[in-house]
Design a protein around this motif. Sequence first.
Motif, PDB file in Angstrom:
ATOM      1  N   UNK B  67      52.906  43.710  56.506  1.00  0.00           N
ATOM      2  CA  UNK B  67      52.929  44.839  57.433  1.00  0.00           C
ATOM      3  C   UNK B  67      52.556  44.456  58.879  1.00  0.00           C
ATOM      4  N   UNK B  68      51.456  43.707  59.088  1.00  0.00           N
ATOM      5  CA  UNK B  68      51.100  43.363  60.483  1.00  0.00           C
ATOM      6  C   UNK B  68      52.202  42.592  61.206  1.00  0.00           C
ATOM      7  N   UNK B  69      52.893  41.726  60.480  1.00  0.00           N
ATOM      8  CA  UNK B  69      53.946  40.917  61.109  1.00  0.00           C
ATOM      9  C   UNK B  69      55.170  41.769  61.435  1.00  0.00           C
ATOM     10  N   UNK B  70      55.500  42.665  60.488  1.00  0.00           N
ATOM     11  CA  UNK B  70      56.657  43.523  60.739  1.00  0.00           C
ATOM     12  C   UNK B  70      56.382  44.432  61.930  1.00  0.00           C
ATOM     13  N   UNK B  71      55.167  45.024  61.955  1.00  0.00           N
ATOM     14  CA  UNK B  71      54.810  45.895  63.075  1.00  0.00           C
ATOM     15  C   UNK B  71      54.810  45.102  64.383  1.00  0.00           C
ATOM     16  N   UNK B  72      54.250  43.903  64.345  1.00  0.00           N
ATOM     17  CA  UNK B  72      54.231  43.057  65.541  1.00  0.00           C
ATOM     18  C   UNK B  72      55.631  42.778  66.045  1.00  0.00           C
ATOM     19  N   UNK B 237      48.393  45.641  66.314  1.00  0.00           N
ATOM     20  CA  UNK B 237      48.136  45.830  67.746  1.00  0.00           C
ATOM     21  C   UNK B 237      47.993  47.313  68.082  1.00  0.00           C
ATOM     22  N   UNK B 238      47.029  47.616  68.979  1.00  0.00           N
ATOM     23  CA  UNK B 238      46.829  49.016  69.367  1.00  0.00           C
ATOM     24  C   UNK B 238      47.526  49.339  70.673  1.00  0.00           C
ATOM     25  N   UNK B 239      47.656  48.325  71.538  1.00  0.00           N
ATOM     26  CA  UNK B 239      48.397  48.545  72.780  1.00  0.00           C
ATOM     27  C   UNK B 239      49.195  47.289  73.083  1.00  0.00           C
ATOM     28  N   UNK B 240      50.012  47.353  74.117  1.00  0.00           N
ATOM     29  CA  UNK B 240      50.836  46.186  74.441  1.00  0.00           C
ATOM     30  C   UNK B 240      50.001  45.038  74.989  1.00  0.00           C
ATOM     31  N   UNK B 241      48.727  45.320  75.325  1.00  0.00           N
ATOM     32  CA  UNK B 241      47.895  44.238  75.851  1.00  0.00           C
ATOM     33  C   UNK B 241      47.169  43.478  74.747  1.00  0.00           C
ATOM     34  N   UNK B 242      47.299  43.959  73.499  1.00  0.00           N
ATOM     35  CA  UNK B 242      46.694  43.260  72.366  1.00  0.00           C
ATOM     36  C   UNK B 242      47.580  42.097  71.941  1.00  0.00           C
TER      37      UNK B 242
END
Lengths: 285, 296
Positions: B67-72, B237-242
């Motif tokens: 999931x984290x990779x797909x979301x990323x 990630x919570x925002x584009x800066x993460x």
Amino acid sequence: MTRAQKIEERFFKLLMILATYFILAILAVIIYSIFEKGIKSISWEMLTQVPQGGYYYGKGGGILNAILGSLALAFGATALAFIIGLPVALYLNVFLIRHKKVISIIRFLLDLVWGIPSIVYGAFGFSLMIFFGLQTSLLAGILTVTLFILPIMIRSMDEILCTVPIGLQEAAYSLGSNKSEIAFKIFTRQSVSGIITAVLLSFGRGIGDAAAVLFTAGYTDHLPNGLLEPVATLPLSIFFQLSSPVPEVQNRAYASALVLTLIILIVSLFSRGLGKRYHKTKINF
Amino acid sequence: MYLLNRAQRHTVNSTWMIISLLLVAFLPFLLFIGLYLKSVLLLHDYSLGDLIFSKTWKPSSGKFGFYPFIVGSIWVTVVAMLITAPVCLLTAIYVTQYTKKYFLRIMHPAIDILAGIPSVVYGLWGILVIVPFISRYLGPWLGIRTMGYSILAAAFVLSIMIIPFVLNILIEIFRSIPTELKEAALSLGATQWQTIKHVLVKKALPGIIAAFGFGLARAFGETMAVLMVVGNVVRLPKSVFDPGYTLPALIANNYGEMLSIPKYDSALMFAALLLLAVSLFFNLVMHFFIVRYNKF
């Protein structure tokens, strides 16, 4: 035209100009930063020596292993892709010329394959390698990169071959040629410039890609010496040197990037130049 | 002069052509089957839903959550498209409708060079220019603490990389619109901008969508450049800066250790299979948009 409409038109035209010059400016910035960083750290030693002991801690040596490795890999893959690709492109345009449905299905498949990311080819090449019991080697790298550049080469040859007028084919038939003679003797000669462009384009793609060779070509500090030995490549040498914490090694990454960029710029210049030169052999209608 | 006579040469040549053609035509299926056979080990033990929606990634204890990779990957791709899409559309309209012919002759080599620059060099440029820009200027200016290695940096570098690809398709599409259509609109009293807005863009819409779709598919699979600037942290990630982590980066980063942990190689091949499926799906759908566009 009302005032509001005038303002709208002006506004969008301004945006368009900004967007266009944004692209040109970004290109300039990229080229400038690669050259500016690279020229400072490039040296004759870097181009002519292989890494010495302690190279990755900032000691002497160069990237000749990666330069030669990349060239060998890209040459091999381009040659192999040419041997498979040219017949396919010719087959589509000579043998299947009356079967529009089949042609469009094959073109569609080629477009699908073209879109597949290179890391997928890398992973596939790796599983093939394991399957055949091969080690990471120049051969495995060549095979993987061949699969990756094959659709690019076929589609760009196809673009040129499909512009050869049908009349030329009919004239050749009427003189008694068979299909493979028309393909290899007439179509290739008529489209030499396009074929060269396609080959050089694929070469550029092959030499610049890192994801496909990451798994399959391996890495070594020695010069390439045989198909079954691992081989160093420029993109990977940039990547590895850049992840080092030592500033001297990072500087060498910039120099390596300059070398790779220059090779690709030269190849693309050549493809433009050669394309013009071979117009002479072409029959004009 | 020749070893074989004409008829024999014809047979040899056409056999070789057919073999090559079959190889190429079956390539997508071969890729799919090859990767599927490798990842079947993982699919045997975990359900597809589990793999895609589970959030924990701990290969050493047998937890494979993608999931984290797909979301990323989705974050990076979508933000990149948000930059690329308007820039390419505006540029394509400008160079085909407003400028003289010679301008296209300047643009074409520029696009070719952008397309030719290898992805590692883009990554290097990202580290040299974009990452420091975000951490030193953009972040502090917006009051956000960031390392610079972030979704935004990856998306920006990626957006530049797919510009030549999308722009080339868009220019082709705008050039293929018949001039009569434009002349008809102009003769009815429409201004140039009205013609573009109401006639050209409307006519080209399926093609424009397809161009963006092809770009999206390409961006989703881009590896090296993204890997170098995205930060590679397994976290949502919570925002584009993460910082984030993408599917291709996952495969590329871990190829070295994948044979040391059980099922790890199978998991990475599954990631490659996912990428392949996404790429094939997008290209298939977009192909039908293009076909529809050509029918009009």
